[in-house]
Design a protein around this motif. Sequence first.
Motif, PDB file in Angstrom:
ATOM      1  N   ASP A 131      12.509   3.771  -2.086  1.00 49.89           N
ATOM      2  CA  ASP A 131      13.203   3.424  -2.912  1.00 49.89           C
ATOM      3  C   ASP A 131      13.892   1.656  -2.232  1.00 49.89           C
ATOM      4  N   GLU A 132      13.135   1.183  -1.293  1.00 50.12           N
ATOM      5  CA  GLU A 132      12.886  -0.610  -1.306  1.00 50.12           C
ATOM      6  C   GLU A 132      11.970  -0.726  -2.560  1.00 50.12           C
ATOM      7  N   LEU A 133      10.697  -0.548  -2.415  1.00 41.82           N
ATOM      8  CA  LEU A 133      10.008  -1.051  -3.275  1.00 41.82           C
ATOM      9  C   LEU A 133      10.235  -1.806  -4.150  1.00 41.82           C
ATOM     10  N   PRO A 134       9.406  -2.710  -4.746  1.00 44.73           N
ATOM     11  CA  PRO A 134       9.727  -3.970  -5.843  1.00 44.73           C
ATOM     12  C   PRO A 134       9.070  -2.785  -7.095  1.00 44.73           C
ATOM     13  N   GLU A 135       9.797  -3.017  -8.167  1.00 42.70           N
ATOM     14  CA  GLU A 135       9.509  -2.782 -10.010  1.00 42.70           C
ATOM     15  C   GLU A 135       8.020  -2.683 -10.203  1.00 42.70           C
ATOM     16  N   THR A 136       7.812  -3.527  -9.917  1.00 40.30           N
ATOM     17  CA  THR A 136       6.065  -3.782  -9.835  1.00 40.30           C
ATOM     18  C   THR A 136       5.129  -2.250  -9.075  1.00 40.30           C
ATOM     19  N   VAL A 137       5.555  -2.632  -8.339  1.00 38.16           N
ATOM     20  CA  VAL A 137       5.201  -1.327  -7.253  1.00 38.16           C
ATOM     21  C   VAL A 137       5.323  -0.029  -7.637  1.00 38.16           C
ATOM     22  N   VAL A 138       6.467   0.239  -8.153  1.00 35.79           N
ATOM     23  CA  VAL A 138       6.894   1.597  -8.664  1.00 35.79           C
ATOM     24  C   VAL A 138       6.181   1.686 -10.194  1.00 35.79           C
ATOM     25  N   ALA A 139       6.125   0.997 -10.674  1.00 41.31           N
ATOM     26  CA  ALA A 139       5.667   1.007 -12.222  1.00 41.31           C
ATOM     27  C   ALA A 139       3.501   1.277 -11.956  1.00 41.31           C
ATOM     28  N   ALA A 140       2.732   0.953 -10.758  1.00 40.75           N
ATOM     29  CA  ALA A 140       1.826   0.979 -10.323  1.00 40.75           C
ATOM     30  C   ALA A 140       1.581   2.722 -10.054  1.00 40.75           C
ATOM     31  N   VAL A 141       2.765   2.828  -9.024  1.00 36.34           N
ATOM     32  CA  VAL A 141       2.274   3.959  -8.456  1.00 36.34           C
ATOM     33  C   VAL A 141       2.201   5.242  -9.615  1.00 36.34           C
ATOM     34  N   ALA A 142       3.084   4.926 -10.353  1.00 36.98           N
ATOM     35  CA  ALA A 142       3.499   5.958 -11.667  1.00 36.98           C
ATOM     36  C   ALA A 142       2.742   5.606 -12.410  1.00 36.98           C
ATOM     37  N   LEU A 167      10.564   9.412  -6.076  1.00 37.92           N
ATOM     38  CA  LEU A 167       9.558   8.482  -6.113  1.00 37.92           C
ATOM     39  C   LEU A 167      10.385   8.843  -3.903  1.00 37.92           C
ATOM     40  N   GLY A 168      11.349   9.407  -3.795  1.00 44.12           N
ATOM     41  CA  GLY A 168      11.857   9.431  -2.958  1.00 44.12           C
ATOM     42  C   GLY A 168      10.958  11.035  -1.608  1.00 44.12           C
ATOM     43  N   ARG A 169      10.637  11.594  -2.979  1.00 39.57           N
ATOM     44  CA  ARG A 169       9.709  12.991  -2.863  1.00 39.57           C
ATOM     45  C   ARG A 169       8.416  13.123  -2.346  1.00 39.57           C
ATOM     46  N   CYS A 170       7.695  11.840  -3.613  1.00 36.76           N
ATOM     47  CA  CYS A 170       6.610  12.067  -3.781  1.00 36.76           C
ATOM     48  C   CYS A 170       5.817  11.105  -2.833  1.00 36.76           C
ATOM     49  N   VAL A 171       6.522   9.482  -2.819  1.00 36.34           N
ATOM     50  CA  VAL A 171       5.674   8.179  -1.696  1.00 36.34           C
ATOM     51  C   VAL A 171       5.844   9.132  -0.486  1.00 36.34           C
ATOM     52  N   LEU A 172       5.153   8.924   0.412  1.00 33.88           N
ATOM     53  CA  LEU A 172       3.892   9.677   1.534  1.00 33.88           C
ATOM     54  C   LEU A 172       4.571   8.835   2.613  1.00 33.88           C
ATOM     55  N   GLU A 173       4.110   7.383   2.295  1.00 33.22           N
ATOM     56  CA  GLU A 173       3.973   6.494   3.011  1.00 33.22           C
ATOM     57  C   GLU A 173       3.999   4.857   2.578  1.00 33.22           C
ATOM     58  N   ALA A 174       4.636   3.728   2.777  1.00 34.21           N
ATOM     59  CA  ALA A 174       4.101   2.834   1.737  1.00 34.21           C
ATOM     60  C   ALA A 174       4.809   1.698   2.945  1.00 34.21           C
ATOM     61  N   ARG A 175       3.918   0.680   2.747  1.00 33.54           N
ATOM     62  CA  ARG A 175       3.243  -0.155   3.857  1.00 33.54           C
ATOM     63  C   ARG A 175       3.324  -1.358   3.312  1.00 33.54           C
ATOM     64  N   HIS A 176       4.367  -2.977   3.258  1.00 35.51           N
ATOM     65  CA  HIS A 176       4.278  -4.068   3.303  1.00 35.51           C
ATOM     66  C   HIS A 176       3.306  -4.835   4.100  1.00 35.51           C
ATOM     67  N   GLY A 177       1.938  -5.202   4.233  1.00 33.03           N
ATOM     68  CA  GLY A 177       1.028  -5.459   5.728  1.00 33.03           C
ATOM     69  C   GLY A 177       2.050  -4.990   6.448  1.00 33.03           C
ATOM     70  N   ALA A 178       2.280  -5.625   7.499  1.00 30.36           N
ATOM     71  CA  ALA A 178       2.577  -4.019   8.963  1.00 30.36           C
ATOM     72  C   ALA A 178       3.868  -3.890   8.678  1.00 30.36           C
ATOM     73  N   ASN A 179       4.534  -3.914   7.736  1.00 30.66           N
ATOM     74  CA  ASN A 179       5.783  -2.956   8.300  1.00 30.66           C
ATOM     75  C   ASN A 179       6.439  -2.188   7.576  1.00 30.66           C
ATOM     76  N   GLU A 226       1.232  -1.123  -0.243  1.00 31.25           N
ATOM     77  CA  GLU A 226       0.032   0.156   0.318  1.00 31.25           C
ATOM     78  C   GLU A 226       0.761   1.723  -0.337  1.00 31.25           C
ATOM     79  N   VAL A 227       1.131   1.718  -1.019  1.00 34.94           N
ATOM     80  CA  VAL A 227       1.597   2.977  -1.245  1.00 34.94           C
ATOM     81  C   VAL A 227       1.060   4.716  -1.007  1.00 34.94           C
TER      82      VAL A 227
END
Length: 244
Positions: A152-163, A135-147, A107-108
């Motif tokens: 910059d640790e987001l996988p490429e597929t997630v980055v593509a989905a955000v874009a 990405l560092g400037r525009c992503v406000l919060e990123a979670r995977h489950g409870a974490n 969830e981003v």
Amino acid sequence: MRMLSGTELLEVWERARTFPPEARAVALLSVALPEASPETLADLPLGRRDALLLSLRARLLGERMEAVAECPACGERAELRFSVAAITTPPQDDVPERPMARVAGYEVAFRLPASADLSALRHAPDVGSARRMLLGRCVLEARHGANDIEPDELPETVVAAVAAEMSRLDPQADVRLATACPACAHTWEARLDVAAFLWTEIDAWARRTLREVHLLATAYGWSERDILSLTPWRRQAYLTMTGR
Ligand SMILES: [Zn+2]
């Protein structure tokens, strides 16, 4: 939005000519929208900014636009004719306060890129670092489950989905023109950078206007202010009489 006089447009052209493209866009809009602070304008999502630039463009130079695109297949120049209305997308009214992309358990929360982000990216050493900085400037919060996850640790597929979600929510930031090559019939979608294109048009207008001032001042001895206060039609009429 207020209309700029010829003198005001020449002033902003002279002042912003050494600025990077995104700062030129903000400088232009600051004159047309004096009630908005430059910081507010620099923080507008790029598509919102470009919609305002297109509206300003229609007032300054009219509805009809012409551009040239180079064919990616054979290099021939294709001439494009279109209108401001044809490349203006209706404003998105369903943009959430805090947009989210949800994919593969991630969830981003993010915000849409703005001119201020482009300014910050200007000194990135390469495209990859620019992308990570954005990405560092525009992503406000990123979670995977409870974490919590760093952008910059987001996988490429997630980055593509955000874009993809950024583009969907701010379609005016990505203007594409269906283009066909007159030489080889190749078809493609040419991207139009609204801010850069408008500056090119204003630059051409300003140089043409200075030349007209020069010719009329030489012929009649009028001041720059007097010549700029003439309507374009009357200026052309006098230029015709001087035989230039
Ligand atoms: Zn071609």
